[in-house]
Write an enzyme that holds these catalytic residues in place. Structure first.
Site, PDB file in Angstrom:
ATOM      1  N   ARG A 112       0.795  -1.236   0.000  1.00  0.00           N
ATOM      2  CA  ARG A 112       0.000   0.000   0.000  1.00  0.00           C
ATOM      3  C   ARG A 112       0.823   1.280   0.000  1.00  0.00           C
ATOM      4  NH1 ARG A 112      -2.616  -3.824   2.757  1.00  0.00           N
ATOM      5  NH2 ARG A 112      -4.789  -4.183   2.206  1.00  0.00           N
ATOM      6  N   HIS A 137      -0.918  -2.581  -4.538  1.00  0.00           N
ATOM      7  CA  HIS A 137      -0.357  -3.471  -5.569  1.00  0.00           C
ATOM      8  C   HIS A 137      -0.415  -2.888  -6.984  1.00  0.00           C
ATOM      9  CE1 HIS A 137       0.190  -6.342  -2.465  1.00  0.00           C
ATOM     10  NE2 HIS A 137      -0.973  -6.939  -2.495  1.00  0.00           N
ATOM     11  N   HIS A 211       3.141 -12.581  -5.632  1.00  0.00           N
ATOM     12  CA  HIS A 211       2.057 -12.750  -4.661  1.00  0.00           C
ATOM     13  C   HIS A 211       1.545 -14.188  -4.595  1.00  0.00           C
ATOM     14  CE1 HIS A 211      -1.246 -11.514  -2.126  1.00  0.00           C
ATOM     15  NE2 HIS A 211      -0.953 -10.234  -2.265  1.00  0.00           N
ATOM     16  N   ASP A 281      -0.826  -9.721   8.535  1.00  0.00           N
ATOM     17  CA  ASP A 281      -0.818  -8.995   7.262  1.00  0.00           C
ATOM     18  C   ASP A 281       0.132  -7.814   7.456  1.00  0.00           C
ATOM     19  OD1 ASP A 281      -1.279  -7.908   4.814  1.00  0.00           O
ATOM     20  OD2 ASP A 281      -3.456  -7.694   5.026  1.00  0.00           O
ATOM     21  N   GLU A 346       5.726 -12.213   0.716  1.00  0.00           N
ATOM     22  CA  GLU A 346       6.028 -11.293  -0.387  1.00  0.00           C
ATOM     23  C   GLU A 346       7.279 -10.499  -0.007  1.00  0.00           C
ATOM     24  OE1 GLU A 346       2.117  -9.157  -1.077  1.00  0.00           O
ATOM     25  OE2 GLU A 346       1.644 -10.639   0.444  1.00  0.00           O
TER      26      GLU A 346
HETATM   27  C1  BGC Z   1      -1.861  -7.409   1.427  1.00  0.00           C
HETATM   28  C2  BGC Z   1      -3.248  -7.693   1.941  1.00  0.00           C
HETATM   29  C3  BGC Z   1      -4.163  -7.780   0.752  1.00  0.00           C
HETATM   30  C4  BGC Z   1      -3.668  -8.860  -0.166  1.00  0.00           C
HETATM   31  C5  BGC Z   1      -4.485  -8.907  -1.421  1.00  0.00           C
HETATM   32  C6  BGC Z   1      -1.453  -8.534   0.561  1.00  0.00           C
HETATM   33  O1  BGC Z   1      -0.189  -8.296   0.047  1.00  0.00           O
HETATM   34  O2  BGC Z   1      -0.955  -7.220   2.480  1.00  0.00           O
HETATM   35  O3  BGC Z   1      -3.680  -6.699   2.825  1.00  0.00           O
HETATM   36  O4  BGC Z   1      -5.484  -8.026   1.135  1.00  0.00           O
HETATM   37  O5  BGC Z   1      -2.348  -8.620  -0.517  1.00  0.00           O
HETATM   38  O6  BGC Z   1      -4.840 -10.160  -1.725  1.00  0.00           O
END
Ligand code: BGC
Length: 381
Positions: A112, A137, A211, A281, A346
């Site tokens: 983010r 992303h 991802h 997360d 990630e």
């Molecule tokens: C984020 C999560 C997000 C997800 C999306 C992750 O990299 O940290 O907050 O919901 O990606 O699938």
């Protein structure tokens, strides 16, 4: 022909077939690349699926749409191959279901950026706010939705797929045309290596990652997987999932994975950070002396014995426990993905770095080369 010559001839024929046999078995024991079209009814450009196989039978399929790892099969302690990533069987699965970035290449900025804005060289840039008031992303059409240009790479002990993409100046609000390359390499050591590179025409920001969601076992969730993260600190988040800027010690908190611990052991604790994240997360600040490849995390699935080790040159890793999966996605082989069906590791620079002067910089200038490497290494215990 006398008896001596006849035996010589037999010997030569015998040697010849032995050589031929050896050659055939050497050819068969080389790693392989197979290409096939990945059928779609909705995507305009043709999308291909490349399957890389190593001498141990480890198999990874990557498609040119989003550079997505569609499938990854690795052995357990008995040598039994099993799918270990989440995703769909078809391209349309990815296109129609608003995929939660299953297996995708992420860019221009992984994770983010607060309020979807940042300043560079005295100018403010506004990005798409596609996650509440944040940019996530890479925006509405991040690199996970681009069709990448593929080139097969063949080595002695590995096979690979090089993917290229040029992100136009201004795409999703980012300054500068960015030429990006991601090379996936499958080695005979059961490693999936990803080399990322990029260069820009104007000063910009870059933070590339993959991802993939992993589940190394047969359970519907990953709570029994044992995880070690090589990090003494993490970056706590606000209620909007944006780092506060603090690098906080994991000591005495459920974020401490310095020693192997079941993912599910503390995930439901009434901890402020776990409540905010709806589980794990968060970004961990990796322990490292320099920028060389080093161990970031290790995960073991006790029943199958499968082990995943993650090595990276990056300063951080986002550990995400699939908290937003809610049973509405039907994935590969009809599997319904409930909450925590998979985990992501990630490797990255920290989220919201462009607005956090104390975090390692994600700025890329013209003439500079962005280059990072991450290795996912599979074994069994
Ligand atoms: C984020 C999560 C997000 C997800 C999306 C992750 O990299 O940290 O907050 O919901 O990606 O699938």
């Amino acid at each position: 022909m006398n008896k001596q010559n006849r035996s010589l001839l037999h010997l030569m024929v015998g040697l010849g077939s032995l050589l031929l046999f050896a050659r055939t078995s050497i050819v068969a024991s080389q790693p392989q690349i197979r290409k096939q079209p990945f059928e779609s009814t909705t995507e305009k450009k043709p999308v291909d699926l490349y399957t890389l196989t190593n001498v141990n039978g480890v198999e990874i399929s990557i498609m040119t749409y989003g550079g997505i790892v569609v499938s990854l099969k690795v052995p357990d302690r008995k040598g039994k191959l099993q799918e270990v990533t989440l995703g769909y069987d078809t391209l349309d699965g990815y296109l129609k279901n608003n995929s939660p970035y299953f297996g995708a290449l992420i860019g221009r900025y992984g994770n983010r950026i607060g309020k979807g804005k940042f300043s560079l060289g005295g100018q403010e840039y506004r990005l798409a706010t596609n996650n509440g008031e944040s940019h996530l992303h890479g925006g509405n059409r991040g690199f996970d939705k681009a069709v990448w240009k593929p080139t097969e790479v063949r080595g002695q002990k590995s096979v690979g797929l090089k993917l290229d993409y040029v992100s136009a100046d201004g795409e999703e609000g980012y300054p500068g045309a960015l030429s990006v390359t991601a090379v996936y390499t499958l080695t005979n050591e059961n490693e999936l290596k990803i080399d990322y590179a990029a260069s820009t025409t104007k000063e910009t920001i870059v933070n590339l990652t993959n991802h993939a969601y992993f589940n190394l076992g047969a359970d519907a969730n990953i709570l029994k997987h044992e995880l070690m993260i090589n990090a003494d600190r993490f970056t706590p988040i606000s209620e909007a999932f944006i780092p506060t800027g603090e690098l906080r010690s994991v000591k005495g908190t459920p974020m401490d994975f310095t020693k192997p611990m079941a993912i599910g052991a503390r995930i439901s604790q009434k901890d402020e950070q776990l409540i905010r994240g709806n589980g794990y997360d968060h970004n961990w600040v990796l322990n490292r002396k320099d920028t060389s490849l080093s161990l970031a995390a290790r995960v073991e699935e006790p029943t199958s014995g499968r082990v995943l080790e993650v090595f990276t040159t990056e300063p951080g890793v986002q550990f995400y426990t699939g908290n937003f999966l809610d049973g509405t996605i039907k994935g590969k082989a009809g599997k319904v993905y409930q909450q925590r069906a998979g985990f992501c590791l990630e490797t990255q620079h920290f989220p919201d770095s462009p607005n956090k002067p104390n975090f390692p910089s994600t700025v890329l200038k013209p003439g500079q080369k962005y280059a990072t490497t991450t290795i996912y290494k599979f074994s069994a215990k």
